[in-house]
Write a protein that holds these residues in place. Structure first.
Motif, mmCIF file in Angstrom:
data_model
loop_
_atom_site.group_PDB
_atom_site.id
_atom_site.type_symbol
_atom_site.label_atom_id
_atom_site.label_comp_id
_atom_site.label_asym_id
_atom_site.label_seq_id
_atom_site.Cartn_x
_atom_site.Cartn_y
_atom_site.Cartn_z
ATOM 1 N N ALA A 43 39.686 16.360 43.544
ATOM 2 C CA ALA A 43 39.474 17.718 44.048
ATOM 3 C C ALA A 43 38.032 18.166 43.791
ATOM 4 N N ILE A 44 37.608 18.081 42.533
ATOM 5 C CA ILE A 44 36.248 18.499 42.203
ATOM 6 C C ILE A 44 35.612 17.445 41.314
ATOM 7 N N LYS A 45 34.295 17.382 41.348
ATOM 8 C CA LYS A 45 33.639 16.437 40.445
ATOM 9 C C LYS A 45 32.290 16.983 39.989
ATOM 10 N N ASN A 46 31.960 16.601 38.805
ATOM 11 C CA ASN A 46 30.655 16.888 38.229
ATOM 12 C C ASN A 46 30.232 18.359 38.375
ATOM 13 N N CYS A 65 38.246 23.549 49.085
ATOM 14 C CA CYS A 65 37.135 22.932 48.366
ATOM 15 C C CYS A 65 37.404 22.855 46.872
ATOM 16 N N GLY A 66 38.619 23.193 46.458
ATOM 17 C CA GLY A 66 38.924 23.052 45.040
ATOM 18 C C GLY A 66 38.551 24.258 44.203
ATOM 19 N N MET A 231 30.207 26.434 46.620
ATOM 20 C CA MET A 231 30.773 25.094 46.458
ATOM 21 C C MET A 231 30.709 24.328 47.764
ATOM 22 N N SER A 232 30.556 23.023 47.637
ATOM 23 C CA SER A 232 30.523 22.183 48.833
ATOM 24 C C SER A 232 31.956 21.927 49.280
ATOM 25 N N SER A 233 32.098 21.360 50.466
ATOM 26 C CA SER A 233 33.448 21.113 50.964
ATOM 27 C C SER A 233 34.063 19.943 50.207
ATOM 28 N N THR A 238 31.686 19.937 44.753
ATOM 29 C CA THR A 238 30.872 20.247 43.589
ATOM 30 C C THR A 238 30.073 21.509 43.888
ATOM 31 N N ILE A 239 29.257 21.932 42.926
ATOM 32 C CA ILE A 239 28.493 23.163 43.157
ATOM 33 C C ILE A 239 27.233 22.825 43.933
#
Lengths: 284, 260
Positions: A43-46, A65-66, A231-233, A238-239
């Motif tokens: 879902a999300i990273k870093n 986008c989480g 946030m990105s898609s 991620t931010i």
């Protein structure tokens, strides 16, 4: 970090370090025999982020986008797959009464009256308090959101806006120093929404709390926030950007739209959201 | 205004249909259209009045007032049913909450649920050597499944928002179960209990034909007396009692209806 035009204390309240969350698909009985590899979903990273005390921060991004995952992680409702969540210098392990959570669908218990809903939260967090104490506190918070007259009503007798006000009162009643809101006004009509936005601002001014608000409304983010996180898609969202909103407070809904600074940020946000939404739509 | 008239109308129609039914029944019986000596509605109503006007007499186990028989049946049902509910709700909550409990218990539930509870009657008689306890045991087995399954389903499909609120407040498991899960699944529990009660009341009549005493045995006894009108009396009373029991749950379900 970006410079903050507010003269507030600049101590870090919440810090996210390399935060990531992967959802693993549960293995079902028949999957043992299936040739397909089990699918997992990142879902999300870093995610790296610092939020200062008593600031109002909005997280905005395309749908899916989480954002909600991120909020659930901060709330401690889910645990991260990687990275750390640090609150007041300490890494958190789970949920706690230092964070009040407000959900989009209000999440009031339908078998309890409004005051009982708040008392449930208070009884859970302060088991040592006496009954009259708890009742008095619950009434005070209902009064704060202007609903002391509806204290004995059941949620189904209330409008959407009233329900969300009860949910806000419930979240604040446990005296958190951080308020986590997941698209709290998403299900409300425009008028009720702007009314509640004003309410939220005045509550935020009076109670010293850090607010993290998930929203998909650019106007809402601009009207309320000190900082907007873009946030990105997803997947693996991620931010992409952090934008400081250095518009003077109190912000007036009508006049703010004439402010060139406002328009500049708004355009930037719109461009970003459009680009990211296009990315989402073209993948699917 | 419209509603008042239609309510009155339905009442009149109900009474009218009842009258027509009684008259047709009487004509068919009198003319011997079905079989010879089939009791007519007048005879049955007379019998009903006779049994109801003196429900509590006791001239030995084969000549018991219908009130006593009804109470005996109700007592068996209530004991067996209550025990079943006491087992089914905690077990259902456990099955709904824990995958492990679900997968270890579900095979038994799925296998035993479709079996007619009467199949347990000989087992009960063999183990308990007592017809009273066997009756209660059969009702217990009958009542357990619908409540168990509904409770487990209720827990598994509970609105995750309630659990999130509870978790975000740091509520313990015991508080979450008592103050969130149980109230949230009350509608499911009651729906299950209603079905359980319905089946228990169906099964007790059949079971008692083999056990002695109770309203089911009353029917069997009157069959041996070839008194069909008394059997009709019992059918009316069983139906009426079942209706009252069902309405009781209907009332409770309305009380715990959270829907918006």
């Amino acid at each position: 970090m970006q410079k903050d035009s507010n003269s507030k204390k600049n101590s870090t309240h919440l810090e996210l370090v390399k935060l990531g969350k992967i959802f693993f698909k549960e293995k079902k009985f028949f999957d043992l025999y299936s040739k397909h590899k089990k699918s997992s979903f990142e879902a999300i990273k870093n995610i790296n982020l610092k939020i200062e005390k008593n600031t109002f921060v909005s997280i905005i991004g395309p749908s899916g986008c989480g954002k909600s995952t991120l909020l659930n992680l901060i709330a401690g409702l889910q645990s991260p797959t990687s990275g750390k969540i640090i609150i007041d210098g300490l890494s958190i392990k789970g949920p706690g009464p230092d964070r009040g959570v407000i959900f989009q669908n209000y999440a009031l218990m339908p078998w309890l009256t409004t005051i009982q809903n708040i008392e449930f939260a208070l009884n859970t967090v302060f088991p040592e308090k006496t009954k009259p104490d708890i009742k008095e506190r619950a009434i005070n918070y209902l009064r704060m959101v202007g609903l002391e007259k509806a204290s004995n009503k059941f949620p189904k007798e209330l409008s959407g806006g009233m329900k969300q006000r009860v949910a806000i009162a419930r979240a604040l009643s446990i005296n958190p120093n951080m308020l986590l809101m997941d698209e709290p006004f998403g299900a409300l009509d425009a008028l009720t929404r702007s009314y509640l936005q004003e309410e939220l601002l005045s509550i935020w001014r009076k109670n010293k709390v850090t607010v993290v608000l998930i929203t998909h409304s650019i106007e809402e983010a601009l009207l309320l926030s000190d900082k907007i996180i873009l946030m990105s898609s997803g997947p693996s969202a991620t931010i992409s950007e952090e934008i400081s909103v250095d518009l003077d407070r109190p912000r007036d809904r009508q006049n703010i739209e004439q402010d060139p600074k406002y328009l500049k940020i708004k355009m930037r946000l719109e461009k970003h959201l459009l680009r990211e939404t296009r990315a989402v739509e073209e993948v699917t | 205004m419209n509603k008042v008239i239609s309510k009155r109308l339905t009442f009149v129609v109900t009474i009218l249909s009842l009258l027509i039914f009684i008259i047709i029944w009487q004509i068919i019986a009198q003319q011997g259209l079905l079989v010879k000596n089939f009791p007519g509605s007048f005879k049955t109503i007379n019998a009903l009045i006779w049994w109801v006007s003196d429900p509590f007499f006791d001239n030995g186990p084969n000549d018991l007032g219908i009130g006593f028989n009804l109470l005996i049946s109700l007592r068996r049902v209530l004991i067996g049913y209550s025990l079943a509910v006491l087992v089914a709700i905690p077990l259902g909550v456990l099955m709904g909450m824990s995958k492990l409990a679900q997968s270890s218990l579900n095979p038994y539930v799925q296998l035993l649920k479709p079996v007619s509870p009467l199949a347990w009657l000989p087992v009960g008689l063999f183990v308990f050597r007592n017809s009273e306890i066997t009756g209660i045991f059969v009702i217990f087995i009958t009542s357990i499944w619908p409540t168990l399954i509904n409770t487990a389903f209720g827990v598994a499909s509970i609105n995750p928002d309630y659990l999130r609120v509870s978790k975000s407040l740091g509520a313990s498991k015991s508080i979450t179960i008592r103050r969130v899960i149980l109230p949230a699944i009350m509608p499911n529990i009651l729906a299950g209990m209603r079905i359980s009660m319905g089946t228990a009341w169906l099964v007790i009549v059949a079971a008692e034909m083999l056990l002695g005493t109770g309203i089911g045995y009353f029917i069997w006894n009157e069959w041996n007396n070839l008194s069909l009108e008394n059997i009709f009396v019992a059918i009316i009373i069983i139906g009426f009692t079942g209706f009252i029991l069902d309405q009781l749950f209907g009332f409770l379900q309305d009380k715990f209806d959270y829907s918006i």
